[in-house]
Every structure is written in structure tokens, then in C-alpha cells.
Design a protein around this motif. Structure first.
Motif, short mmCIF file in Angstrom:
data_model
loop_
_atom_site.label_atom_id
_atom_site.label_comp_id
_atom_site.label_asym_id
_atom_site.label_seq_id
_atom_site.Cartn_x
_atom_site.Cartn_y
_atom_site.Cartn_z
N GLY A 199 0.96 -1.25 -0.15
CA GLY A 199 -0.07 -0.14 0.08
C GLY A 199 0.87 1.24 -0.04
N CYS A 200 0.49 2.18 0.86
CA CYS A 200 1.36 3.51 1.12
C CYS A 200 2.45 3.38 1.90
CB CYS A 200 0.31 4.73 1.47
SG CYS A 200 -0.33 4.25 3.04
N LEU A 201 2.75 2.04 2.52
CA LEU A 201 3.97 2.07 3.17
C LEU A 201 5.16 2.67 2.63
CD1 LEU A 201 3.53 -1.37 5.41
CD2 LEU A 201 3.39 1.03 6.29
N PRO A 202 5.46 2.15 1.46
CA PRO A 202 6.83 2.69 0.81
C PRO A 202 6.71 4.32 0.71
CG PRO A 202 5.99 0.87 -0.51
CD PRO A 202 4.84 1.17 0.48
N GLN A 203 5.67 4.90 0.45
CA GLN A 203 5.67 6.43 0.46
C GLN A 203 5.89 6.79 1.92
OE1 GLN A 203 2.12 8.04 -1.05
NE2 GLN A 203 2.74 10.11 -0.70
N LYS A 204 5.03 6.18 2.81
CA LYS A 204 5.41 6.74 4.09
C LYS A 204 6.83 6.61 4.57
CE LYS A 204 0.76 6.12 5.72
NZ LYS A 204 -0.10 5.49 6.51
N ALA A 205 7.43 5.63 4.13
CA ALA A 205 8.71 5.36 4.61
C ALA A 205 9.54 6.37 3.98
CB ALA A 205 9.24 3.81 4.19
N ARG A 206 9.60 6.63 2.77
CA ARG A 206 10.46 7.77 2.32
C ARG A 206 10.33 9.14 2.91
NH1 ARG A 206 8.49 4.99 -2.65
NH2 ARG A 206 7.12 6.46 -2.86
N LEU A 207 8.81 9.24 3.39
CA LEU A 207 8.51 10.59 3.94
C LEU A 207 9.27 10.58 5.50
CD1 LEU A 207 4.91 11.38 3.42
CD2 LEU A 207 6.73 12.70 2.47
N TRP A 208 9.33 9.39 6.16
CA TRP A 208 10.12 9.16 7.24
C TRP A 208 11.72 9.30 7.33
CZ3 TRP A 208 13.85 5.62 8.44
CH2 TRP A 208 14.25 5.41 9.72
N ALA A 209 12.01 8.89 6.10
CA ALA A 209 13.48 9.40 6.00
C ALA A 209 13.95 10.54 5.62
CB ALA A 209 14.13 8.13 4.83
N GLN A 210 13.08 11.16 4.96
CA GLN A 210 13.27 12.87 4.73
C GLN A 210 13.07 13.37 5.82
OE1 GLN A 210 10.44 13.72 1.72
NE2 GLN A 210 11.32 12.52 -0.02
N ARG A 211 12.01 13.23 6.83
CA ARG A 211 12.06 14.02 8.03
C ARG A 211 13.14 13.65 9.25
NH1 ARG A 211 6.34 12.94 7.65
NH2 ARG A 211 6.61 11.17 8.75
N ALA A 212 13.68 12.42 8.89
CA ALA A 212 14.84 11.93 9.78
C ALA A 212 16.14 12.73 9.40
CB ALA A 212 15.00 10.16 9.67
N THR A 213 16.27 12.94 8.17
CA THR A 213 17.55 13.44 7.59
C THR A 213 17.37 15.03 8.08
OG1 THR A 213 17.62 12.13 5.70
CG2 THR A 213 18.77 14.38 5.52
N LEU A 214 16.25 15.70 7.92
CA LEU A 214 16.07 17.09 8.36
C LEU A 214 16.49 17.29 9.79
CD1 LEU A 214 12.83 18.11 6.38
CD2 LEU A 214 15.11 18.90 5.89
N LEU A 215 15.83 16.38 10.73
CA LEU A 215 16.28 16.43 11.96
C LEU A 215 17.81 16.26 12.43
CD1 LEU A 215 13.31 14.32 13.55
CD2 LEU A 215 13.78 16.89 13.66
N THR A 216 18.23 15.15 11.48
CA THR A 216 19.81 15.17 11.75
C THR A 216 20.60 16.35 11.23
OG1 THR A 216 19.46 12.69 11.40
CG2 THR A 216 21.66 13.54 10.85
N GLU A 217 19.92 16.86 10.41
CA GLU A 217 20.96 17.91 9.89
C GLU A 217 20.80 19.34 10.73
OE1 GLU A 217 19.55 18.72 5.82
OE2 GLU A 217 20.63 17.10 4.98
N CYS A 218 19.87 19.33 11.77
CA CYS A 218 19.78 20.49 12.56
C CYS A 218 20.81 20.47 13.64
CB CYS A 218 18.21 20.41 12.92
SG CYS A 218 16.95 20.80 12.03
N SER A 219 21.40 19.36 13.82
CA SER A 219 22.36 19.24 14.76
C SER A 219 23.41 18.34 14.36
CB SER A 219 21.74 18.36 16.03
OG SER A 219 22.77 18.08 16.79
N GLU A 220 24.65 19.22 14.51
CA GLU A 220 25.88 18.79 14.16
C GLU A 220 26.57 17.53 15.20
OE1 GLU A 220 29.69 18.37 11.96
OE2 GLU A 220 27.92 19.53 11.64
N THR A 221 26.09 17.65 16.33
CA THR A 221 26.28 16.42 17.01
C THR A 221 25.55 15.11 16.56
OG1 THR A 221 26.77 17.71 19.03
CG2 THR A 221 26.31 15.49 19.28
N VAL A 222 24.34 15.30 16.42
CA VAL A 222 23.70 14.18 15.90
C VAL A 222 24.20 13.73 14.38
CG1 VAL A 222 21.24 13.45 15.01
CG2 VAL A 222 21.46 14.75 16.97
N ARG A 223 24.68 14.62 13.54
CA ARG A 223 25.03 14.14 12.24
C ARG A 223 26.16 13.26 12.45
NH1 ARG A 223 28.49 16.03 8.34
NH2 ARG A 223 29.41 17.80 9.97
#
Length: 270
Positions: A199-223
Motif C-alpha cells: 500500500g502506502c507504506l513505501p511512500q510513508k517510509a520515504r517521508l520518514w527518511a526525509q524527516r529523519a534527515t532534516l532532524l539530523t541536519e539540525c544538529s552537528e552532534t547528531v550528524r
């Protein structure tokens, strides 16, 4: 029968969302229920109030069993519930009695756990079947959740049992993880040798990965932390590939071992 429990065993809702995905994708119906009495602490798992047709209704924690009709007439059952607070053995016995009534022959428990893994790589899925345990299960000693108790009691009763756990990046917290649900869905599909509609799980997974990358880029320590996890992940993957049957290094080791044993059998000095 698939079983998933919300709470401690369900990091980022990845396990329970597999059941929700299947019941919303396929034709299904509720076939059994375990009421909440005696199993829950209502200060930990609170009832909720909702309004249906203009009337307020209190919904109590409960266990629901669904019959799910897959494509081609294939049928499976699914159990979903908050993890009970009390009387786990009685609860699991009641679950297995229902499984017997439904002529279930295999119990598959699903779980998700926070782990040091990067969101930029495939999320690891650990699978144990009966006495054939994954390395993680063989080495683990410590607290367990109700999926492990249910799996153990089901095995004692003669059911075929499978335990599946997906690892969720710990640094992302409780952000719902569609990628974890997708990995578990694919593992179940492979186990039952029947393609499940993603179903829509692959699309939701891509959105999850995009949000995770954005959160990561907000912190040098996390990156930097993610980069360390990536290096470790890649190193472990390379080591596993080298040690896998059929790999050149493994084949060479086998040949050397066989030659040594033949020499010992023939009395040849080492």
C-alpha cells in the motif's frame, strides 16, 4: 497468527502499525476479543473517551483478534493490544486458547526496539524461528516483554513460532517509523511465501527518511553520531559478507580445514 503489542515492545509504533496496515488494506473482520478486566493498570494504559453519533463513549483497553483475507483466498489472523500490566501467563493462555479455536498452526510475534542503527541504511530485522534463534536472541540476557512470553508458551504448546524484531534508530525518539513497519511487512511476506500489499507504506517510509534527515541536519552532534553509525554498519555488513558461505575467504578457510583433516586422517604431520 500475527501478534503485536503496543508499549515497551513497540518502538515508534513500527510493530503495531503492521497490524493496522493489514486490517486497513485487506478485507477483515473482528473474530475474538479479550476484555481488559484484570490485565491493565488504568493509570498506565488509560481508557479514552470518544464521540460517536453525538454520544460520548468510553473505550477501554482491550485485545482484538482479526481474520484477514489476503489475495488468492489466503487467510491469516492478527492480534493487537496494549501490553498488559498484570497476569501475563493467564493472558497468554487465553490467547493460545483462542488460537486453538481458530485452528492457528503458527504464532508470529512482532516487535520493534530502539537500537544504535542509522536511518540511512536498511533497518535490521532479527528473526528467530523455534529453536533456530538469531544471534541477538542467543546472546541476550535481560528483561523481556510479553511477545517473548507468548512465543515461549506457544512453543511449549507445540505451535510453530517465529519472532521478528526490527531495529529503530534511537536518536529519532518516538517519531512513528513507517520504514520499520515496511521491513516487518516484507519479512512476514517472505515467511508466509505470499506477497503482501504494501500500500502506502513505501511512500510513508520515504517521508520518514526525509524527516529523519532534516532532524539530523539540525544538529552537528547528531550528524556526526549518524556518520559513526554508518561506518559501523558498513563495517559489520562487510564482515558478514566475508564470513558468509560462498565468500572467497570462507571458501579458502573451508579448503584449508579439509586439507588439514585429510592430513590428520592419513597420518601426515602438521
Amino acid at each position: 497468527m500475527l501478534a503485536a503489542f503496543e508499549g515497551w515492545n513497540d518502538a515508534a509504533q513500527a510493530a503495531s502499525d503492521v497490524i493496522r496496515h493489514l486490517t486497513s488494506t485487506y478485507e477483515c473482520r473482528e473474530v475474538r476479543r479479550i476484555t481488559c478486566d484484570g490485565y491493565y493498570d488504568y493509570q498506565s494504559v488509560r481508557p479514552v473517551i470518544c464521540h460517536v453519533t453525538g454520544r460520548a463513549r468510553i473505550v477501554w483497553p482491550q485485545t482484538t483478534f482479526y481474520e484477514i483475507m489476503l489475495d488468492g483466498g489466503v487467510r491469516m489472523y492478527a492480534q493487537i493490544a496494549p501490553e498488559p500490566n498484570y497476569r501475563w501467563m493467564s493472558y497468554c493462555r487465553q490467547t493460545l486458547n483462542i488460537a486453538a479455536e481458530l485452528d492457528v498452526d503458527r504464532i508470529v510475534t512482532l516487535g520493534s526496539m530502539f537500537a544504535p542503527c542509522p536511518h540511512t541504511r536498511p533497518l535490521p530485522v532479527s528473526i528467530s524461528e523455534g529453536s533456530c534463534q538469531c544471534e541477538q536472541d542467543r546472546e541476550y540476557s535481560g528483561p523481556v516483554g510479553i511477545p517473548t512470553v507468548l512465543d515461549s508458551m506457544a512453543a511449549d504448546d507445540g505451535y510453530r513460532t517465529t519472532s521478528m524484531w526490527v531495529s529503530i534508530p534511537q536518536y529519532l525518539g518516538d517519531l512513528p517509523c513507517a520504514q520499520g513497519s515496511l521491513e516487518l511487512t516484507r519479512a512476514v511476506s517472505e515467511l508466509i511465501a505470499h506477497p503482501l500489499d504494501e500500500g502506502c507504506l513505501p511512500q510513508k517510509a520515504r517521508l520518514w527518511a526525509q524527516r529523519a534527515t532534516l532532524l539530523t541536519e539540525c544538529s552537528e552532534t547528531v550528524r556526526q553520531h549518524v556518520q559513526r553509525l554508518e561506518r559501523q554498519y558498513d563495517a559489520d555488513a562487510a564482515a558478514a559478507k566475508s564470513a558468509a558461505p560462498g565468500a572467497p575467504q570462507a571458501e579458502q578457510l573451508v579448503r584449508e580445514t579439509e586439507e588439514f583433516l585429510r592430513g590428520m586422517a592419513n597420518g601426515t604431520p602438521c
